[in-house]
Every structure is written in structure tokens, then in C-alpha cells.
Design a protein around this motif. Structure first.
Motif, PDB file in Angstrom:
ATOM      1  N   SER A   1       3.065  -5.994   1.095  1.00  0.00           N
ATOM      2  CA  SER A   1       2.494  -6.163   2.429  1.00  0.00           C
ATOM      3  C   SER A   1       2.350  -7.629   2.820  1.00  0.00           C
ATOM      4  CB  SER A   1       1.139  -5.468   2.516  1.00  0.00           C
ATOM      5  OG  SER A   1       0.263  -6.024   1.542  1.00  0.00           O
TER       6      SER A   1
ATOM      7  N   GLU B   1       0.302  -9.573  -3.685  1.00  0.00           N
ATOM      8  CA  GLU B   1       1.623  -8.953  -3.557  1.00  0.00           C
ATOM      9  C   GLU B   1       2.280  -9.492  -2.291  1.00  0.00           C
ATOM     10  OE1 GLU B   1       0.731  -4.760  -3.654  1.00  0.00           O
ATOM     11  OE2 GLU B   1       0.588  -4.782  -5.845  1.00  0.00           O
TER      12      GLU B   1
ATOM     13  N   ARG C   1       6.123 -10.294  -0.084  1.00  0.00           N
ATOM     14  CA  ARG C   1       7.568 -10.084   0.075  1.00  0.00           C
ATOM     15  C   ARG C   1       8.293 -11.396  -0.182  1.00  0.00           C
ATOM     16  NH1 ARG C   1       5.843  -7.918   4.792  1.00  0.00           N
ATOM     17  NH2 ARG C   1       6.961  -9.459   6.029  1.00  0.00           N
TER      18      ARG C   1
END
Length: 184
Positions: free
Chosen positions: A110, A126, A128
Motif C-alpha cells: 500500500s 510495506e 511498492r
């Protein structure tokens, strides 16, 4: 994660005996542990490699956990390559003056790529990657994976402390034995 199971039948005739214990692993993690110094103002940077043994199947998804200690993340370019495929993970995030990376990168994360916080760690959680790891899909897992870290501006230094690549484990024949093959 390794999962274990066994089965037994139960019907009008009674309860059967337990089967042998079977298992499967959902992901294999391979790591490089440093520290490895990142040269200041050097577009060549440093390479940290991980070699994955034969028989590990093809890439269907990948995630990479990266720990970098550096005093100005906006100077850094991180990219990963394997065979002929490559992807930028971060590329000099604009306005990123905070320190350190402690993050896991994967396509469905996310967290937006190439962004950072104003406090340390600048990139965490987390996130990308700047370029999708799907570029590796279908490529054999085995062989050498290379993480390149380069510092493109002067005045700040740091180290690559560790990086890990997590790949789904290849499915063994036992999981689909006895006609449970999803292809049928």
C-alpha cells in the motif's frame, strides 16, 4: 511458513487411521547480511548478491526486505537484477532528507513508491517498488540476484545492512497427488 497436515477418514464404517504427516512451505527467504559500505558520490555503487540454488521453480511473486543505514536517503538509487530482468526499487526520492530504510518492497504494497517520511526511518513498512517486480515473473528463481545501491550525491554516507528476497516455494508433486491437481 511451513504448514503440516495429516488426514483420516470418517464415515458410516468408522474412523480410519491418521495418514503420514505432510508439509509445504509457503515462502523461501534468502538473505545477504552486511554491513557493506556505500561509497559516497559514486554512481557505480556497491553490489550485494544472493545466490538461489537450483530447483526453486520460477518467480510468481517477489518481495524484498531492505535495511540501509544512510544519513540522506534522497541520495540513493537501489535496483535489483536477476538475469536479463531488472527493476528500480527507489530512485533518489525527491525531498527525502531523513535517514535510513527499513522496509519490505512488493508490488501489492500500500505504501507509495519513491516517497519517504520526515523522521527516521525515512522509508519503512510495506512499500511498492519504483518499478514493478512483476518484470521477474516467469523467470527461474535460481541463480544470482544482485542488489545495487549507489549514492549519487556527496556529503552523506551509509551502509547496506541486509537485504532478503522472499519467493514463494515451488509446489511439490505431493500436494496435488491423487487427482487434486487444479489443472484437471
Amino acid at each position: 511458513t511451513t504448514y503440516f497436515w495429516r488426514v483420516r477418514s470418517l464415515n458410516a464404517c468408522g474412523t480410519g487411521t491418521n495418514s503420514s504427516v505432510r508439509s509445504f512451505t509457503t515462502i523461501n527467504s534468502y538473505c545477504f547480511v552486511g554491513p557493506l559500505s556505500i561509497p559516497d558520490t559514486n554512481p557505480t555503487g556497491v553490489n550485494a548478491t544472493i545466490t538461489i540454488p537450483a530447483g526453486q521453480g520460477n518467480v510468481s511473486a517477489a518481495s524484498m526486505s531492505i535495511d540501509v543505514t544512510h544519513t540522506y536517503i534522497g541520495d540513493l538509487v537501489l535496483s535489483v537484477s536477476h538475469g536479463l530482468a531488472a527493476a528500480d526499487i527507489i530512485n533518489r526520492p525527491s525531498g527525502c532528507s531523513a535517514d535510513n530504510i527499513h522496509a519490505t518492497f512488493f508490488d501489492a504494497a500500500s505504501g507509495a513508491p519513491n516517497t519517504c517520511a520526515t523522521s527516521s526511518p525515512a522509508i519503512s513498512g510495506e512499500v511498492r517498488p519504483n518499478q514493478a517486480f512483476s518484470t521477474f515473473d516467469g523467470v527461474s528463481n535460481e541463480g544470482t540476484w544482485t542488489l545495487n545501491v549507489s549514492d549519487r550525491a556527496g556529503g552523506d554516507v551509509g551502509t547496506l545492512d541486509s537485504w532478503c528476497i522472499d519467493l514463494p516455494a515451488p509446489l511439490g508433486d505431493l500436494i496435488f497427488a491423487d487427482g487434486f491437481d487444479p489443472a484437471n
